[in-house]
Design a protein around this motif. Structure first.
Motif, PDB file in Angstrom:
ATOM      1  N   LEU A 178       0.827  -1.200   0.000  1.00  0.00           N
ATOM      2  CA  LEU A 178       0.000   0.000   0.000  1.00  0.00           C
ATOM      3  C   LEU A 178       0.863   1.252   0.000  1.00  0.00           C
ATOM      4  CD1 LEU A 178      -2.861   1.087   0.041  1.00  0.00           C
ATOM      5  CD2 LEU A 178      -2.817   0.964   2.530  1.00  0.00           C
ATOM      6  N   ILE A 179       1.922   1.256   0.799  1.00  0.00           N
ATOM      7  CA  ILE A 179       2.815   2.422   0.829  1.00  0.00           C
ATOM      8  C   ILE A 179       3.488   2.599  -0.523  1.00  0.00           C
ATOM      9  CG2 ILE A 179       4.942   3.322   1.842  1.00  0.00           C
ATOM     10  CD1 ILE A 179       4.059   1.961   4.484  1.00  0.00           C
ATOM     11  N   ASN A 180       3.885   1.486  -1.143  1.00  0.00           N
ATOM     12  CA  ASN A 180       4.519   1.548  -2.467  1.00  0.00           C
ATOM     13  C   ASN A 180       3.550   2.065  -3.518  1.00  0.00           C
ATOM     14  OD1 ASN A 180       6.545   1.086  -4.455  1.00  0.00           O
ATOM     15  ND2 ASN A 180       5.578  -0.866  -4.977  1.00  0.00           N
ATOM     16  N   ALA A 181       2.267   1.716  -3.382  1.00  0.00           N
ATOM     17  CA  ALA A 181       1.262   2.179  -4.342  1.00  0.00           C
ATOM     18  C   ALA A 181       1.003   3.671  -4.211  1.00  0.00           C
ATOM     19  CB  ALA A 181      -0.045   1.416  -4.129  1.00  0.00           C
ATOM     20  N   ALA A 182       1.208   4.220  -3.042  1.00  0.00           N
ATOM     21  CA  ALA A 182       1.097   5.663  -2.781  1.00  0.00           C
ATOM     22  C   ALA A 182      -0.184   6.277  -3.340  1.00  0.00           C
ATOM     23  CB  ALA A 182       2.319   6.388  -3.335  1.00  0.00           C
ATOM     24  N   PRO A 183      -1.352   5.764  -2.936  1.00  0.00           N
ATOM     25  CA  PRO A 183      -2.595   6.326  -3.485  1.00  0.00           C
ATOM     26  C   PRO A 183      -2.881   7.733  -2.959  1.00  0.00           C
ATOM     27  CG  PRO A 183      -3.073   4.785  -1.719  1.00  0.00           C
ATOM     28  CD  PRO A 183      -1.607   4.675  -1.975  1.00  0.00           C
ATOM     29  N   ASP A 184      -3.431   8.556  -3.833  1.00  0.00           N
ATOM     30  CA  ASP A 184      -3.916   9.880  -3.412  1.00  0.00           C
ATOM     31  C   ASP A 184      -5.278   9.757  -2.746  1.00  0.00           C
ATOM     32  OD1 ASP A 184      -1.758  11.445  -4.666  1.00  0.00           O
ATOM     33  OD2 ASP A 184      -2.624  10.689  -6.534  1.00  0.00           O
ATOM     34  N   VAL A 185      -6.032   8.712  -3.138  1.00  0.00           N
ATOM     35  CA  VAL A 185      -7.363   8.459  -2.600  1.00  0.00           C
ATOM     36  C   VAL A 185      -7.496   6.956  -2.363  1.00  0.00           C
ATOM     37  CG1 VAL A 185      -9.858   8.594  -3.033  1.00  0.00           C
ATOM     38  CG2 VAL A 185      -8.344  10.411  -3.865  1.00  0.00           C
ATOM     39  N   ILE A 186      -8.123   6.584  -1.253  1.00  0.00           N
ATOM     40  CA  ILE A 186      -8.445   5.185  -0.992  1.00  0.00           C
ATOM     41  C   ILE A 186      -9.945   5.008  -1.167  1.00  0.00           C
ATOM     42  CG2 ILE A 186      -8.592   3.388   0.770  1.00  0.00           C
ATOM     43  CD1 ILE A 186      -5.927   4.384   1.859  1.00  0.00           C
ATOM     44  N   LEU A 187     -10.319   4.059  -2.001  1.00  0.00           N
ATOM     45  CA  LEU A 187     -11.720   3.758  -2.301  1.00  0.00           C
ATOM     46  C   LEU A 187     -12.105   2.461  -1.608  1.00  0.00           C
ATOM     47  CD1 LEU A 187     -14.369   4.155  -3.961  1.00  0.00           C
ATOM     48  CD2 LEU A 187     -13.208   2.975  -5.853  1.00  0.00           C
ATOM     49  N   VAL A 188     -13.232   2.481  -0.901  1.00  0.00           N
ATOM     50  CA  VAL A 188     -13.734   1.289  -0.214  1.00  0.00           C
ATOM     51  C   VAL A 188     -15.241   1.203  -0.420  1.00  0.00           C
ATOM     52  CG1 VAL A 188     -11.936   1.252   1.554  1.00  0.00           C
ATOM     53  CG2 VAL A 188     -14.016   2.592   1.930  1.00  0.00           C
ATOM     54  N   MET A 189     -15.822   0.081  -0.025  1.00  0.00           N
ATOM     55  CA  MET A 189     -17.272  -0.041  -0.019  1.00  0.00           C
ATOM     56  C   MET A 189     -17.783   0.263   1.388  1.00  0.00           C
ATOM     57  SD  MET A 189     -18.086  -3.108  -2.736  1.00  0.00           S
ATOM     58  CE  MET A 189     -17.118  -4.411  -2.000  1.00  0.00           C
ATOM     59  N   THR A 190     -19.003   0.755   1.471  1.00  0.00           N
ATOM     60  CA  THR A 190     -19.517   1.263   2.742  1.00  0.00           C
ATOM     61  C   THR A 190     -19.509   0.198   3.839  1.00  0.00           C
ATOM     62  OG1 THR A 190     -21.752   0.845   1.889  1.00  0.00           O
ATOM     63  CG2 THR A 190     -20.922   3.093   1.739  1.00  0.00           C
ATOM     64  N   GLU A 191     -19.958  -1.004   3.524  1.00  0.00           N
ATOM     65  CA  GLU A 191     -19.979  -2.049   4.541  1.00  0.00           C
ATOM     66  C   GLU A 191     -18.567  -2.457   4.931  1.00  0.00           C
ATOM     67  OE1 GLU A 191     -22.449  -5.379   3.746  1.00  0.00           O
ATOM     68  OE2 GLU A 191     -24.235  -4.188   3.338  1.00  0.00           O
ATOM     69  N   GLY A 192     -17.655  -2.437   3.973  1.00  0.00           N
ATOM     70  CA  GLY A 192     -16.265  -2.754   4.278  1.00  0.00           C
ATOM     71  C   GLY A 192     -15.650  -1.736   5.224  1.00  0.00           C
ATOM     72  N   LEU A 193     -15.944  -0.455   4.978  1.00  0.00           N
ATOM     73  CA  LEU A 193     -15.424   0.589   5.850  1.00  0.00           C
ATOM     74  C   LEU A 193     -15.992   0.431   7.257  1.00  0.00           C
ATOM     75  CD1 LEU A 193     -13.698   3.151   6.069  1.00  0.00           C
ATOM     76  CD2 LEU A 193     -15.713   4.479   5.407  1.00  0.00           C
ATOM     77  N   ALA A 194     -17.275   0.152   7.357  1.00  0.00           N
ATOM     78  CA  ALA A 194     -17.894  -0.038   8.663  1.00  0.00           C
ATOM     79  C   ALA A 194     -17.286  -1.227   9.400  1.00  0.00           C
ATOM     80  CB  ALA A 194     -19.400  -0.224   8.503  1.00  0.00           C
ATOM     81  N   SER A 195     -16.893  -2.255   8.653  1.00  0.00           N
ATOM     82  CA  SER A 195     -16.367  -3.474   9.276  1.00  0.00           C
ATOM     83  C   SER A 195     -15.010  -3.277   9.936  1.00  0.00           C
ATOM     84  CB  SER A 195     -16.278  -4.608   8.241  1.00  0.00           C
ATOM     85  OG  SER A 195     -15.152  -4.439   7.381  1.00  0.00           O
ATOM     86  N   VAL A 196     -14.305  -2.193   9.592  1.00  0.00           N
ATOM     87  CA  VAL A 196     -13.002  -1.928  10.214  1.00  0.00           C
ATOM     88  C   VAL A 196     -13.065  -0.733  11.164  1.00  0.00           C
ATOM     89  CG1 VAL A 196     -11.709  -2.962   8.320  1.00  0.00           C
ATOM     90  CG2 VAL A 196     -12.204  -0.509   8.251  1.00  0.00           C
TER      91      VAL A 196
END
Length: 250
Positions: A178-196
């Motif tokens: 993830l650090i190597n990918a260096a995203p400007d934005v992280i995209l997730v699904m709503t239920e996935g975000l809630a699960s963490v």
């Protein structure tokens, strides 16, 4: 969802766990465990045709349905925007409404192309990483080429971070990757975000806070049933994704 968009929603008697749009919420589930099909649950609904794709199983359940004499129609599950018209045509053909299928193809294709044209011009393409998260099950994946998420990200004029570092489909999420990918934005699904545990929980995961996205809290969440459905709402999903991503980068 395609069946509903063809005007035949009142004929649908059951759904799988990925069918989350409101009009189908009242329908009984036939996949009680993830994407694993219950043949007995399907047969109890007395259907006259069954629409499936390669994500549904197990094979033994599908074979049991075939032996029952009910037509089982496999629909292509290619995860690209270009494949959406074929998905619609296959469903429409299976249900005997090809003319309605072509009308729906025309509308959805126009919406997708319109959404693509709305991507901001003259701006540097943000790098977006799609993370598939299921905290309760301990599933943490990063998407790459061929995942479906890459098609949505590229449709808004952005760069898929996983593809950029050589990932294909879905791979286990690592802090180094993830650090190597260096995203400007992280995209997730709503239920996935809630699960963490929401945004704060996501930022607490290894490597997330060390990315440009994490440092600026650029997290975009989209409805589970819209982002990767590749169906009638795909044009609307592209528009919504573009608005959210570019707004977060403003």
């Amino acid at each position: 969802e395609i069946v509903f968009s063809l005007g035949l929603g009142d004929r649908v008697v059951g759904r799988d766990t990925a069918t989350t749009f409101p009009a189908a919420a009242h329908l009984p589930l036939v996949t009680p465990a993830g994407h694993d099909l219950s043949a007995e649950g399907v047969l109890a609904l007395d259907p006259t045709v069954i629409l499936v794709d390669a994500t549904v199983g197990p094979a033994e359940a599908l074979e049991q349905l075939r032996r029952s004499g009910i037509p089982v129609v496999f629909i292509d599950d290619t995860q690209t925007l270009e494949a959406v018209p074929e998905h619609i045509r296959q469903v429409a053909a299976a249900l005997g409404v090809p003319e309605a299928g072509e009308e729906l193809v025309a509308r959805v294709t126009d919406e997708i192309e319109s959404a693509r044209r709305e991507a901001p011009a003259g701006t540097e393409a943000p790098r977006v990483a799609f993370l598939y998260l299921r905290g309760g099950a301990g599933v943490y994946l990063m998407a790459g080429d061929g995942s479906g998420a890459d098609a949505m990200i590229e449709a808004i004029g952005a760069e898929d971070a996983g593809t950029a570092i050589g990932l294909s489909a879905f791979r286990p999420l690592t802090s180094e990757g993830l650090i190597n990918a260096a995203p400007d934005v992280i995209l997730v699904m709503t239920e996935g975000l809630a699960s963490v545990g929401g945004v704060d929980g996501l930022l607490g995961m290894p490597g997330v806070a060390q990315t440009p996205a994490g440092q600026r809290r650029r997290i975009v969440a989209m409805d589970d049933g819209a982002l990767l459905s590749f169906g009638p709402r795909s044009g609307q999903a592209v528009t919504a994704l573009a608005e959210a991503v570019y707004r977060s980068c403003a």
